[in-house]
Design a protein around this motif. Structure first.
Motif, mmCIF file in Angstrom:
data_model
loop_
_atom_site.group_PDB
_atom_site.id
_atom_site.type_symbol
_atom_site.label_atom_id
_atom_site.label_comp_id
_atom_site.label_asym_id
_atom_site.label_seq_id
_atom_site.Cartn_x
_atom_site.Cartn_y
_atom_site.Cartn_z
ATOM 1 N N LEU A 4 0.839 -1.195 0.000
ATOM 2 C CA LEU A 4 0.000 0.000 0.000
ATOM 3 C C LEU A 4 0.882 1.256 0.000
ATOM 4 C CD1 LEU A 4 -2.766 -0.964 2.594
ATOM 5 C CD2 LEU A 4 -3.007 -0.889 0.104
ATOM 6 N N LEU A 24 -2.706 0.907 -11.250
ATOM 7 C CA LEU A 24 -2.377 -0.001 -10.154
ATOM 8 C C LEU A 24 -3.051 -1.351 -10.343
ATOM 9 C CD1 LEU A 24 -2.632 2.376 -7.046
ATOM 10 C CD2 LEU A 24 -0.726 2.055 -8.643
ATOM 11 N N THR A 25 -4.259 -1.337 -10.906
ATOM 12 C CA THR A 25 -5.000 -2.590 -11.067
ATOM 13 C C THR A 25 -4.394 -3.498 -12.131
ATOM 14 O OG1 THR A 25 -6.547 -1.400 -12.513
ATOM 15 C CG2 THR A 25 -7.197 -1.703 -10.210
ATOM 16 N N ARG A 28 -2.164 -5.261 -9.717
ATOM 17 C CA ARG A 28 -2.932 -5.900 -8.653
ATOM 18 C C ARG A 28 -4.422 -5.832 -9.012
ATOM 19 N NH1 ARG A 28 -0.547 -6.987 -3.543
ATOM 20 N NH2 ARG A 28 -2.057 -7.960 -2.167
ATOM 21 N N LEU A 31 -7.301 -5.199 -6.359
ATOM 22 C CA LEU A 31 -7.299 -3.985 -5.550
ATOM 23 C C LEU A 31 -8.731 -3.574 -5.233
ATOM 24 C CD1 LEU A 31 -5.232 -1.781 -4.483
ATOM 25 C CD2 LEU A 31 -5.919 -0.445 -6.478
ATOM 26 N N THR A 32 -9.026 -3.373 -3.945
ATOM 27 C CA THR A 32 -10.381 -3.024 -3.525
ATOM 28 C C THR A 32 -10.514 -1.515 -3.329
ATOM 29 O OG1 THR A 32 -9.938 -3.171 -1.149
ATOM 30 C CG2 THR A 32 -10.539 -5.224 -2.301
ATOM 31 N N ASP A 35 -8.792 -0.642 -0.123
ATOM 32 C CA ASP A 35 -7.348 -0.509 -0.342
ATOM 33 C C ASP A 35 -7.034 0.842 -0.976
ATOM 34 O OD1 ASP A 35 -6.916 -3.163 0.519
ATOM 35 O OD2 ASP A 35 -7.015 -3.963 -1.522
ATOM 36 N N ALA A 36 -7.856 1.225 -1.944
ATOM 37 C CA ALA A 36 -7.605 2.451 -2.692
ATOM 38 C C ALA A 36 -7.668 3.680 -1.800
ATOM 39 C CB ALA A 36 -8.610 2.570 -3.835
ATOM 40 N N PRO A 149 -10.943 1.646 -8.358
ATOM 41 C CA PRO A 149 -9.906 1.690 -7.315
ATOM 42 C C PRO A 149 -8.688 2.526 -7.723
ATOM 43 C CG PRO A 149 -10.729 -0.546 -7.578
ATOM 44 C CD PRO A 149 -11.265 0.252 -8.731
ATOM 45 N N ASP A 150 -8.353 2.512 -9.011
ATOM 46 C CA ASP A 150 -7.222 3.318 -9.482
ATOM 47 C C ASP A 150 -7.462 4.799 -9.230
ATOM 48 O OD1 ASP A 150 -5.572 1.259 -10.756
ATOM 49 O OD2 ASP A 150 -7.153 1.127 -12.257
ATOM 50 N N ALA A 153 -7.410 5.801 -5.491
ATOM 51 C CA ALA A 153 -6.043 5.823 -4.963
ATOM 52 C C ALA A 153 -5.304 7.077 -5.417
ATOM 53 C CB ALA A 153 -5.289 4.576 -5.416
#
Length: 256
Positions: A4, A24-25, A28, A31-32, A35-36, A149-150, A153
């Motif tokens: 993270l 990022l995805t 990963r 990625l939730t 998380d983001a 999620p990207d 984040a």
């Protein structure tokens, strides 16, 4: 979790160096959203460690136009710092951005804290003033493409903002006409109703979403309610102006 923090550093350095990075995805896929938001906070914390201070939040993806433009179907929020504030009528340097776009917004100035589940009446009671605004969005991802999620984040793509004069918030904000001009030519036309049907609904959503992350909207915070129209790309030498019915205008110039 170290990964993270690694992602947070990647996005922070992408913003500092004005260079695009892969989604990022891609690295990963699992990625939730949770998380983001953790990555977003860690990335903003790096800015705070460098001396920036929080001044509010922005809501993102609150209009169908923006959702269609970026291919995401849920709202998101991000954090605003003092280093992101631009002078009304001032200039913006493209050297600080990767592929910036601009969108008309409505800004709320909070006169009291707001958190959790609130009604529109309660949200309005916490507002001290309302103003026309514009947000500079600039995804740190290659080709301005991302999954939900990207973008979360990446501080929901928030990169800068400019605010016009403050107004009495008690007026009807539900269907104000909005015009975005580039070099004097009308580029986008919309209504404040594009923000969830009423800009105050965005403030209600913001109170709930920020609370889910363990925070609250503070007195003195600025809240950007969300983009009203699609966001055109910025180019050197442009003069940008947004005019919102009953609220006035806000302007910005892009350095050549």
């Amino acid at each position: 979790m170290n990964w993270l923090a690694d992602f947070a550093e990647t996005l922070d350095q992408a913003a500092v160096g004005a260079r695009a990075v892969p989604q990022l995805t891609h690295a990963r896929p699992d990625l939730t959203v949770e998380d983001a938001y953790a990555i977003q906070k860690l990335s903003i914390d790096r800015r705070l460690d460098r001396g920036e201070r929080l001044v509010g939040i922005k809501m993102g993806l609150t209009s169908r136009a923006k959702m269609r433009q970026v291919g995401v179907d849920q709202m998101a929020w991000g954090r605003l710092t003092d280093a992101m504030m631009l002078d009304e009528g001032g200039s913006l340097s493209l050297a600080n951005f990767i592929h910036p776009r601009i969108e008309p917004e409505i800004a709320f100035l909070m006169g009291a804290p707001l958190a959790g589940r609130v009604t529109m009446v309660e949200a309005l009671a916490a507002v001290a003033a309302v103003a026309p605004a514009m947000e500079v969005i600039d995804s740190r991802y290659e080709d301005f493409k991302f999954a939900l999620p990207d973008v979360i984040a990446d501080n929901s793509s928030s990169s800068g903002f400019v605010i016009g004069g403050w107004n009495d918030p008690s007026q009807d904000l539900s269907n104000l006409g909005v015009i975005l001009e580039v070099d004097g030519a009308v580029t986008e036309v919309g209504s404040s109703a594009a923000i969830l049907g009423h800009p105050l609904r965005s403030l209600v959503a913001a109170a709930a979403m920020v609370s889910q992350g363990g925070g609250r909207i503070e007195e003195g915070d600025i809240v950007l309610a969300g983009g009203i129209t699609a966001a055109p790309a910025l180019h050197g030498g442009q003069a940008i102006r947004t005019t919102i019915e009953n609220l006035g205008s806000v302007a910005l110039r892009v350095q050549a």
